[in-house]
Scaffold this active site. Structure first.
Site, PDB file in Angstrom:
ATOM      1  N   LYS A  17       0.883  -1.166   0.000  1.00 29.60           N
ATOM      2  CA  LYS A  17       0.000   0.000   0.000  1.00 29.60           C
ATOM      3  C   LYS A  17       0.920   1.215   0.000  1.00 29.60           C
ATOM      4  O   LYS A  17       1.590   1.492   0.996  1.00 29.60           O
ATOM      5  CB  LYS A  17      -0.907   0.002   1.224  1.00 29.60           C
ATOM      6  CG  LYS A  17      -1.885   1.169   1.212  1.00 29.60           C
ATOM      7  CD  LYS A  17      -2.822   1.126   2.399  1.00 29.60           C
ATOM      8  CE  LYS A  17      -3.751   2.334   2.335  1.00 29.60           C
ATOM      9  NZ  LYS A  17      -4.371   2.602   3.619  1.00 29.60           N
ATOM     10  N   ASN A  19       0.744   4.388   0.354  1.00 27.92           N
ATOM     11  CA  ASN A  19       0.697   5.459   1.354  1.00 27.92           C
ATOM     12  C   ASN A  19       0.859   4.949   2.786  1.00 27.92           C
ATOM     13  O   ASN A  19       0.647   5.684   3.729  1.00 27.92           O
ATOM     14  CB  ASN A  19      -0.565   6.317   1.200  1.00 27.92           C
ATOM     15  CG  ASN A  19      -1.837   5.571   1.527  1.00 27.92           C
ATOM     16  OD1 ASN A  19      -1.828   4.352   1.714  1.00 27.92           O
ATOM     17  ND2 ASN A  19      -2.944   6.286   1.582  1.00 27.92           N
ATOM     18  N   CYS A  20       1.282   3.700   2.949  1.00 28.14           N
ATOM     19  CA  CYS A  20       1.560   3.122   4.277  1.00 28.14           C
ATOM     20  C   CYS A  20       3.065   3.202   4.523  1.00 28.14           C
ATOM     21  O   CYS A  20       3.849   2.654   3.743  1.00 28.14           O
ATOM     22  CB  CYS A  20       1.088   1.668   4.303  1.00 28.14           C
ATOM     23  SG  CYS A  20       1.661   0.739   5.742  1.00 28.14           S
ATOM     24  N   SER A  21       3.471   3.881   5.590  1.00 29.91           N
ATOM     25  CA  SER A  21       4.905   4.046   5.847  1.00 29.91           C
ATOM     26  C   SER A  21       5.594   2.706   6.100  1.00 29.91           C
ATOM     27  O   SER A  21       6.730   2.504   5.663  1.00 29.91           O
ATOM     28  CB  SER A  21       5.145   5.007   7.012  1.00 29.91           C
ATOM     29  OG  SER A  21       4.575   4.496   8.200  1.00 29.91           O
ATOM     30  N   ARG A  24       6.151   1.150   2.732  1.00 27.43           N
ATOM     31  CA  ARG A  24       7.217   1.863   2.012  1.00 27.43           C
ATOM     32  C   ARG A  24       8.595   1.508   2.568  1.00 27.43           C
ATOM     33  O   ARG A  24       9.553   1.328   1.817  1.00 27.43           O
ATOM     34  CB  ARG A  24       7.001   3.376   2.064  1.00 27.43           C
ATOM     35  CG  ARG A  24       5.864   3.866   1.194  1.00 27.43           C
ATOM     36  CD  ARG A  24       5.873   5.388   1.035  1.00 27.43           C
ATOM     37  NE  ARG A  24       6.051   6.127   2.264  1.00 27.43           N
ATOM     38  CZ  ARG A  24       5.060   6.543   3.057  1.00 27.43           C
ATOM     39  NH1 ARG A  24       3.795   6.300   2.729  1.00 27.43           N
ATOM     40  NH2 ARG A  24       5.308   7.221   4.164  1.00 27.43           N
TER      41      ARG A  24
END
Length: 127
Positions: A17, A19-21, A24
């Site tokens: 995902k 936009n999930c830190s 990332r």
């Protein structure tokens, strides 16, 4: 130290995902190891019930372990109720992919739910 050229010789897949830190960070560690993984943005391409079953089995987990309990559909669907079978829960995740705990990484050294994100080191290629 020069960065390794990315390889696809060590096949890895990340259920990601963007936009999930945590997701990332995991992707970054994979790339730093010299691997360019297959990236499955599961909100756009949700895994099937069959694939969810395979991922859970590979991790030694049940369907409940794959659920994100803080997402709205969890409460809306009453998924904390023990009446739901694994098959039903996998179906809810397939229909509401936001419920899938992330990131899941598949590699030749195993399949892991990479929470905390540093866990991915357990399945990166050997140095």
């Amino acid at each position: 130290m020069p960065k390794k050229a990315a390889t696809t010789d060590y096949p890895m897949t990340i259920y990601h995902k963007p936009n999930c830190s945590t997701s990332r960070n995991v992707l970054s560690l994979i790339r730093e190891s010299g691997v360019e993984p297959e990236i499955v943005e599961y909100l756009q391409t949700p895994p099937s019930k069959k694939k969810l079953r395979e991922l859970a089995a590979a991790m030694g987990l049940g369907a409940r372990d794959l659920l994100r309990t803080k997402e709205a559909p969890y409460a809306e669907l009453g998924l904390d109720d023990p009446k739901w079978t694994d098959d039903q829960l996998f179906g809810f995740i397939e229909q509401n992919p936001i419920l899938l705990q992330r990131p899941i990484v598949v590699s030749p050294r195993g399949t892991l739910m990479c929470r905390p994100w540093a866990r991915v080191r357990e399945i990166l290629p050997a140095a």
